[in-house]
Write a protein that holds these residues in place. Structure first.
Motif, PDB file in Angstrom:
ATOM      1  N   SER A 151       4.248  -0.490  -5.167  1.00  0.00           N
ATOM      2  CA  SER A 151       3.183   0.295  -4.545  1.00  0.00           C
ATOM      3  C   SER A 151       1.908   0.313  -5.384  1.00  0.00           C
ATOM      4  N   THR A 199       5.909   3.733  -2.459  1.00  0.00           N
ATOM      5  CA  THR A 199       6.504   2.987  -1.347  1.00  0.00           C
ATOM      6  C   THR A 199       7.269   1.767  -1.875  1.00  0.00           C
ATOM      7  N   ASP A 200       7.538   1.763  -3.153  1.00  0.00           N
ATOM      8  CA  ASP A 200       8.247   0.657  -3.806  1.00  0.00           C
ATOM      9  C   ASP A 200       9.627   0.458  -3.172  1.00  0.00           C
ATOM     10  N   HIS A 201      10.014  -0.793  -2.994  1.00  0.00           N
ATOM     11  CA  HIS A 201      11.349  -1.078  -2.491  1.00  0.00           C
ATOM     12  C   HIS A 201      11.694  -2.548  -2.684  1.00  0.00           C
ATOM     13  N   ARG A 210       0.819  -1.208   0.000  1.00  0.00           N
ATOM     14  CA  ARG A 210       0.000   0.000   0.000  1.00  0.00           C
ATOM     15  C   ARG A 210       0.855   1.261   0.000  1.00  0.00           C
ATOM     16  N   GLY A 211       0.270   2.309  -0.525  1.00  0.00           N
ATOM     17  CA  GLY A 211       0.943   3.605  -0.474  1.00  0.00           C
ATOM     18  C   GLY A 211       1.316   4.142  -1.837  1.00  0.00           C
ATOM     19  N   ASN A 212       1.837   5.358  -1.819  1.00  0.00           N
ATOM     20  CA  ASN A 212       2.265   6.033  -3.033  1.00  0.00           C
ATOM     21  C   ASN A 212       3.791   6.087  -3.065  1.00  0.00           C
TER      22      ASN A 212
END
Length: 225
Positions: free
Chosen positions: A81, A68-70, A64-66
């Motif tokens: 994300s 927040t890719d990792h 979830r989130g904007n």
């Protein structure tokens, strides 16, 4: 009680951080509206790039989130994300390729990544606990606690500095990966614009940390006077 003129030291970094965040938001918003000709969404691209690199065991998960890719090296998972996993925009694919760049760094034992991962625990402590120790040292007029606070925060500064080559290299890898897959030069320009703005945020973080360290050193000298 601890408001003092030395806060002025941080103003350049605060301005840089605000500018970097503006660039990321504006460029990502712009290129999120521009669809790539690849015909792949973020998840599909990630899987193809991972497989091409022989990283068949790395999983892809949605988070979830904007932005927040990792990449999680411990669990060997690429997390995408809400804004990238199902998007086929130039911005999304650029961010996804960047994270795959980190996965490939991990595979190749890229030294700056290894160093950064090693100092993460100390850096996490240093970003918060260091100032508590430092301020207590000032209140108690304890040179030992003051030095400990500075030393612990220095670990965080080191983390922000070693993060720079890791992020720049991942972005460079991302552009090469997309180019090798045949992404048109016009789209690559968009990817470069988005990732360049993201890189600025890391530069701003490093600048802020360095100036905070200078502020600590100045305050520690004033505290001994």
């Amino acid at each position: 009680m601890f408001w003092d003129p030395t806060f002025i030291i941080l103003i350049p970094a605060i301005i840089l951080a605000a500018y970097a965040q503006f660039l990321v938001s504006s460029r990502f918003a712009h290129y999120s509206k521009v669809k790539s000709t690849f015909g792949l969404n973020g998840t599909q691209l990630a899987r193809q790039l991972l497989d091409n690199a022989g990283l068949y065991d790395i999983k892809i998960e949605r988070i979830r989130g904007n932005l927040t890719d990792h990449y999680d090296p411990k669990n060997r998972i690429v997390r995408l994300s809400d804004t990238t996993h199902n998007s086929s925009s130039i911005a999304a694919l650029g961010v996804v390729a960047h994270e795959i760049g980190h996965a490939i760094q991990d595979k190749e034992k890229y030294v700056p990544l290894i160093v950064r991962n090693a100092v993460v625990p100390v850096a996490q402590i240093g970003s918060s606990l260091s100032w508590i120790i430092f301020i207590i040292g000032l209140l108690m007029v304890s040179p030992v606690l003051i030095r400990i606070g500075i030393l612990v925060f220095s670990a965080f500064v080191f983390f922000t500095l070693v993060t720079l080559p890791v992020e720049f290299n991942a972005s460079s890898r991302a552009k090469k990966l997309l180019s090798s897959m045949g992404m048109p030069s016009k789209e690559l320009e968009g990817v470069s614009s988005v990732l360049g703005a993201a890189a600025m945020t890391y530069v701003a973080s490093a600048a802020t940390a360095i100036l905070q360290l200078f502020r600590m050193l100045f305050l520690s000298g004033a505290g001994r006077d």
